[in-house]
Design an enzyme around this catalytic site. Structure first.
Site, PDB file in Angstrom:
ATOM      1  N   GLU A 197       0.824  -1.224   0.000  1.00  0.00           N
ATOM      2  CA  GLU A 197       0.000   0.000   0.000  1.00  0.00           C
ATOM      3  C   GLU A 197       0.853   1.267   0.000  1.00  0.00           C
ATOM      4  OE1 GLU A 197      -2.861  -0.439   3.166  1.00  0.00           O
ATOM      5  OE2 GLU A 197      -3.517  -2.394   2.442  1.00  0.00           O
ATOM      6  N   GLU A 301      -5.317  -8.165  -0.258  1.00  0.00           N
ATOM      7  CA  GLU A 301      -6.034  -7.794   0.972  1.00  0.00           C
ATOM      8  C   GLU A 301      -7.400  -7.253   0.584  1.00  0.00           C
ATOM      9  OE1 GLU A 301      -4.557  -5.246   4.101  1.00  0.00           O
ATOM     10  OE2 GLU A 301      -2.499  -5.925   3.769  1.00  0.00           O
TER      11      GLU A 301
END
Length: 374
Positions: A197, A301
């Site tokens: 991320e 995720e």
């Protein structure tokens, strides 16, 4: 019907296995980031590629360490899972986090002991599970958490003020990976997904806290340190947060030579309709990159942030977003408590819908992936 199809596939696999696919498997045809990757690591890569052709493996973070209303320590003689409580099956993909191993701690930032991780990884590996790791490491400059956005990357690169500390941290994580061995003493191959991320600003290695050139250098130097420490049982996965274009996806990408698996993290923040749209558009972006780079890819995720809402969330929201996407797996984040969870648990409002989701032909659990090129 699903079980019948799986039985036919299993019987076919027995015929295939009888011909000795692993004995005749040419490991030299698999080119990975680590040129000295073990044969078992190359087989894992092949398995992940094959799984993506069969369907989508279902995964869960910390699946056997704890769940809603229980912890493994409560009954250490039994390996449990919220997913198994609902379906009778274990997830096919098991996620763990290595945050705080860099500090020499015995437990990670979510209170899971590293000894427990190793035990469960050995057991799940024997059953054919795929294991993946993230690393929420502390800020090496301030000693704050991963979420301390103070710029630190330049300080841990070669000649940086915190380089010695960082090399120690990588040595500690290397020792953990080197301790993952099966009953025959062979290294267990796993997926490592560091510095995820990065296109968001919430981590010290993320957008606004690091230049893309320094991020790429950090990625490469970390891999070099791991391999110089003798770690050759890792596949390396790259996973930004939600993106709007292929250019954004590749902004921090260190290059095909340094990545084995492509991923992306997408959570349901803005409501079901927006979530489905984001899933479809983003997985298409990753798919195009995966096809051009000839790599497997995954939804690394995800989860529903709207806890306790949506009785049919699994079949009417998540599945339409990932259906026929080509991803090898989908990993739901952890179930911390009844007020903070991302997957299913016994008694949750969408329990019956999850059972329908589990029965879908495309969705694969542990018993359905264990024989795929294993």
């Amino acid at each position: 019907m699903k079980n019948f199809v799986r039985l036919v596939a299993f019987l076919a696999s027995l015929i295939f296995i009888s011909c000795g696919p692993l004995r005749t498997f040419d490991a030299d045809t698999i080119v990975l980031t680590d040129k000295d990757a073990t044969r078992e690591t190359k087989i894992l890569y092949r398995r992940i590629s094959e799984i993506g052709k069969e369907g989508i493996a279902f995964g869960h973070q910390d699946a056997t360490a704890y769940g809603v209303g229980w912890k493994h320590e409560d009954n250490p003689h039994e390996i449990r899972s919220d997913i198994k409580h609902v379906t009778g099956k274990f997830p096919a993909v098991h996620g763990f986090d290595l945050g705080h191993i860099e500090l020499g701690k015995s437990h990670n930032l979510d209170t899971v002991s590293f000894a427990l991780m190793k035990d469960h990884i050995r057991e799940m590996h024997k059953k054919g599970a795929v294991i993946t790791f993230s690393w929420h490491l502390d800020n090496p400059l301030t000693d704050g958490s991963s979420w301390d956005p103070s710029a630190a990357v330049s300080e841990i690169l070669t000649n940086g003020s915190q380089r010695e500390k960082y090399e120690l941290w990588v040595k500690r994580i290397s020792n953990f990976f080197l301790s993952l061995k099966d009953d025959n003493g062979k290294f267990i191959p796993v997926i490592f997904r560091p510095y995820h991320e990065m296109n968001g600003g919430w981590f010290w290695w993320g957008e606004g806290n690091v230049s893309n050139s320094n991020y790429k250098q950090l990625w490469k130097e970390t891999l070099e340190l791991l391999q110089s420490n003798g770690v050759h049982n890792l596949l390396y996965a790259y996973s930004p947060n939600i993106v709007s274009s292929e250019e954004e996806y590749e902004k921090y990408y260190p290059g095909d030579a340094y990545v084995d698996i492509l991923g992306i993290d997408i959570y349901n923040h803005g409501g079901d309709e927006v979530f489905v749209k984001n899933l479809k558009s983003n997985l298409e972006i990753v798919k195009r990159k995966a096809q051009s780079s000839d790599k497997p890819y995954a939804l690394t995720e995800t989860g529903n942030n709207n806890f306790g809402e949506g009785e049919d969330w699994w079949t009417q929201v998540l599945y339409p977003g990932i259906k026929n996407s080509g991803i090898s797996w989908v990993l739901l984040w952890r179930n911390d408590s009844s007020s903070h969870y991302f997957s299913i648990y016994k008694g949750e409002i969408s329990e019956e819908d999850f059972k329908e989701f589990e029965s879908l032909e495309e969705i694969l659990f542990l018993d359905e992936v264990e024989d795929i090129f294993n």
